[in-house]
Design a protein around this motif. Structure first.
Motif, short mmCIF file in Angstrom:
data_model
loop_
_atom_site.label_atom_id
_atom_site.label_comp_id
_atom_site.label_asym_id
_atom_site.label_seq_id
_atom_site.Cartn_x
_atom_site.Cartn_y
_atom_site.Cartn_z
N LEU A 31 0.82 -1.21 0.00
CA LEU A 31 0.00 0.00 0.00
C LEU A 31 0.86 1.26 0.00
O LEU A 31 0.46 2.29 -0.55
N VAL A 32 2.04 1.19 0.59
CA VAL A 32 2.88 2.38 0.73
C VAL A 32 4.06 2.40 -0.23
O VAL A 32 4.59 3.46 -0.54
N ASN A 33 4.48 1.22 -0.72
CA ASN A 33 5.67 1.17 -1.58
C ASN A 33 5.41 0.23 -2.75
O ASN A 33 5.20 -0.97 -2.57
N PRO A 34 5.43 0.74 -4.00
CA PRO A 34 5.15 -0.10 -5.17
C PRO A 34 6.19 -1.19 -5.39
O PRO A 34 5.93 -2.15 -6.13
N ALA A 35 7.36 -1.07 -4.78
CA ALA A 35 8.38 -2.09 -4.94
C ALA A 35 7.98 -3.42 -4.29
O ALA A 35 8.56 -4.46 -4.60
N ASN A 105 23.09 -11.86 -4.95
CA ASN A 105 23.53 -13.22 -4.66
C ASN A 105 22.33 -13.99 -4.12
O ASN A 105 21.19 -13.53 -4.24
N GLU A 106 22.55 -15.14 -3.51
CA GLU A 106 21.44 -15.98 -3.06
C GLU A 106 20.65 -15.36 -1.92
O GLU A 106 19.49 -15.72 -1.69
N THR A 107 21.24 -14.44 -1.16
CA THR A 107 20.55 -13.87 0.00
C THR A 107 20.25 -12.39 -0.12
O THR A 107 19.52 -11.85 0.71
N SER A 108 20.82 -11.71 -1.11
CA SER A 108 20.65 -10.26 -1.20
C SER A 108 20.05 -9.86 -2.53
O SER A 108 20.42 -10.39 -3.58
N ALA A 109 19.11 -8.90 -2.49
CA ALA A 109 18.48 -8.41 -3.71
C ALA A 109 17.87 -7.04 -3.44
O ALA A 109 17.66 -6.64 -2.28
N ILE A 110 17.59 -6.33 -4.51
CA ILE A 110 16.89 -5.05 -4.40
C ILE A 110 15.77 -5.03 -5.43
O ILE A 110 15.93 -5.51 -6.55
N ARG A 111 14.61 -4.54 -5.01
CA ARG A 111 13.47 -4.39 -5.90
C ARG A 111 13.19 -2.91 -6.10
O ARG A 111 13.19 -2.12 -5.14
N PHE A 112 12.93 -2.54 -7.35
CA PHE A 112 12.53 -1.18 -7.67
C PHE A 112 11.06 -1.19 -8.09
O PHE A 112 10.62 -2.12 -8.78
N GLY A 113 10.33 -0.19 -7.69
CA GLY A 113 8.92 -0.14 -8.03
C GLY A 113 8.47 1.24 -8.48
O GLY A 113 9.01 2.26 -8.05
N LEU A 114 7.48 1.25 -9.36
CA LEU A 114 6.88 2.51 -9.83
C LEU A 114 5.37 2.34 -9.83
O LEU A 114 4.84 1.35 -10.35
N GLY A 115 4.67 3.30 -9.25
CA GLY A 115 3.21 3.31 -9.25
C GLY A 115 2.70 4.56 -9.93
O GLY A 115 3.25 5.66 -9.73
N GLY A 155 9.63 3.65 -5.44
CA GLY A 155 10.18 3.08 -4.22
C GLY A 155 11.19 1.99 -4.51
O GLY A 155 11.34 1.53 -5.64
N ALA A 156 11.87 1.57 -3.45
CA ALA A 156 12.85 0.49 -3.55
C ALA A 156 12.85 -0.28 -2.23
O ALA A 156 12.60 0.28 -1.16
N VAL A 157 13.13 -1.58 -2.34
CA VAL A 157 13.24 -2.45 -1.16
C VAL A 157 14.51 -3.27 -1.28
O VAL A 157 14.71 -3.98 -2.28
N TYR A 158 15.37 -3.20 -0.28
CA TYR A 158 16.60 -3.98 -0.25
C TYR A 158 16.49 -5.05 0.82
O TYR A 158 16.12 -4.76 1.97
N THR A 159 16.78 -6.29 0.47
CA THR A 159 16.76 -7.39 1.43
C THR A 159 18.10 -8.10 1.41
O THR A 159 18.70 -8.30 0.35
N SER A 160 18.57 -8.48 2.59
CA SER A 160 19.80 -9.25 2.73
C SER A 160 19.64 -10.16 3.93
O SER A 160 19.71 -9.71 5.09
N GLY A 161 19.35 -11.42 3.66
CA GLY A 161 19.09 -12.34 4.76
C GLY A 161 17.85 -11.93 5.53
O GLY A 161 16.77 -11.80 4.97
N LYS A 162 18.01 -11.67 6.81
CA LYS A 162 16.90 -11.29 7.67
C LYS A 162 16.73 -9.78 7.79
O LYS A 162 15.84 -9.30 8.49
#
Length: 289
Positions: A31-35, A105-115, A155-162
């Motif tokens: 609802l707050v971040n299109p990523a 890599n297997e545990t890290s990624a970034i998503r970009f979003g546009l609404g 928006g963007a979301v970065y994940t790395s493991g936990k």
């Protein structure tokens, strides 16, 4: 006329202090971040209703519906509807979202979003008990400077493991269109969170974030969500406007999720405005490929 203008000013200032959907922190991120559109393995449809400041006549009522689904391992789409009514101001927003994931890599990624979509911000003259409301220039002036326009969010979301960090910018429409700013328009939102597994039965997620509101300033939020056996979850949040949020959620066979959130106000403000509550109903789904 003077009374009407005063009503408009007070209503706009009141909206500026309305907190957003509290479920966006842990339960309804898209609802707050299109990523977040399509970020999970399955799609999801969520319907949320929030009622705030229940002791005040014309208090804010917010309804939202969000549907999002992955298209592939890298891409996702979503559609959101939000109606925010407070006093005589009625705002409706409809946005379509697209996200794309870049894996490091297997545990890290970034998503970009546009609404992108439309926003209809208007003064509801039909709610005023006056025979001359339709011709009052104050109504026409407000609606002429707001009304129907386009809106864009990124928006963007970065994940790395936990660990997870997200950032979203909501006022692209104010910078790139001729829409007039209002004091309650959202600006930047950002948060970081970390998940911890406790005793193999409890999944604990902590969160700290900031939300900016044009013409009002910034909110800071800190809290946690604890999930027990993927069945029951508890939420607690502290907001720097001296309010608290407590939540209880229930997952039924990983197919249906109910969440109830109760929000307090500061001791001085709460005695006047009253508390708030929010209810979320969400169902996962899979697209046939």
């Amino acid at each position: 006329m003077i009374v009407l203008l005063l009503m408009m000013t007070l209503t706009k200032e009141s909206i500026a202090q309305v907190a957003p959907h509290k479920t966006q922190f842990f339960e309804n991120n898209a609802l707050v971040n299109p990523a977040y559109a399509g970020a999970k393995a399955t799609g999801s449809g969520a319907l949320t209703y929030a009622s705030q400041w229940n002791r005040v006549e014309g208090s804010p009522k917010v309804i939202s519906a969000v549907v999002n689904t992955p298209l592939s391992e890298k891409t996702g789409i979503g559609l959101s509807f939000l109606n925010d009514k407070a006093g005589l101001i009625n705002r409706t927003t409809v946005l379509a979202a697209y996200s794309y994931k870049v894996r490091f890599n297997e545990t890290s990624a970034i998503r970009f979003g546009l609404g992108a979509g439309i926003i209809n911000d208007k003064f509801s003259s039909s709610d005023v008990n006056s025979p001359n409301n339709s011709s009052d220039p104050a109504f026409n002036n407000y609606n002429n400077h707001h009304g129907l326009s386009w809106k864009a969010v990124t928006g963007a979301v970065y994940t790395s493991g936990k660990f997870e960090a997200q950032l979203s910018w909501h006022d692209l429409n104010n910078k790139l269109s001729n829409r007039t700013n209002t004091v309650n328009d959202p600006g930047l939102t950002a948060s970081v969170s970390y998940r911890i597994n406790v005793l193999d039965s409890v999944n604990l997620r902590s969160l700290a974030g900031i939300r900016q509101v044009n013409g009002y300033g910034s909110y800071y939020d800190i809290g946690f969500n604890a999930e027990y056996l993927r069945l029951l979850n508890l939420t607690a949040l502290y907001h720097t406007n001296k309010s608290l949020t407590f939540g209880l959620g229930l997952n039924l066979k990983d197919k249906t999720r109910f969440v109830f959130l109760y929000g307090t106000q500061s001791s001085q403000q709460g005695s006047i405005t009253g508390e708030s509550y929010e209810v979320l109903f969400a169902v996962p789904f899979r697209l046939k490929r």
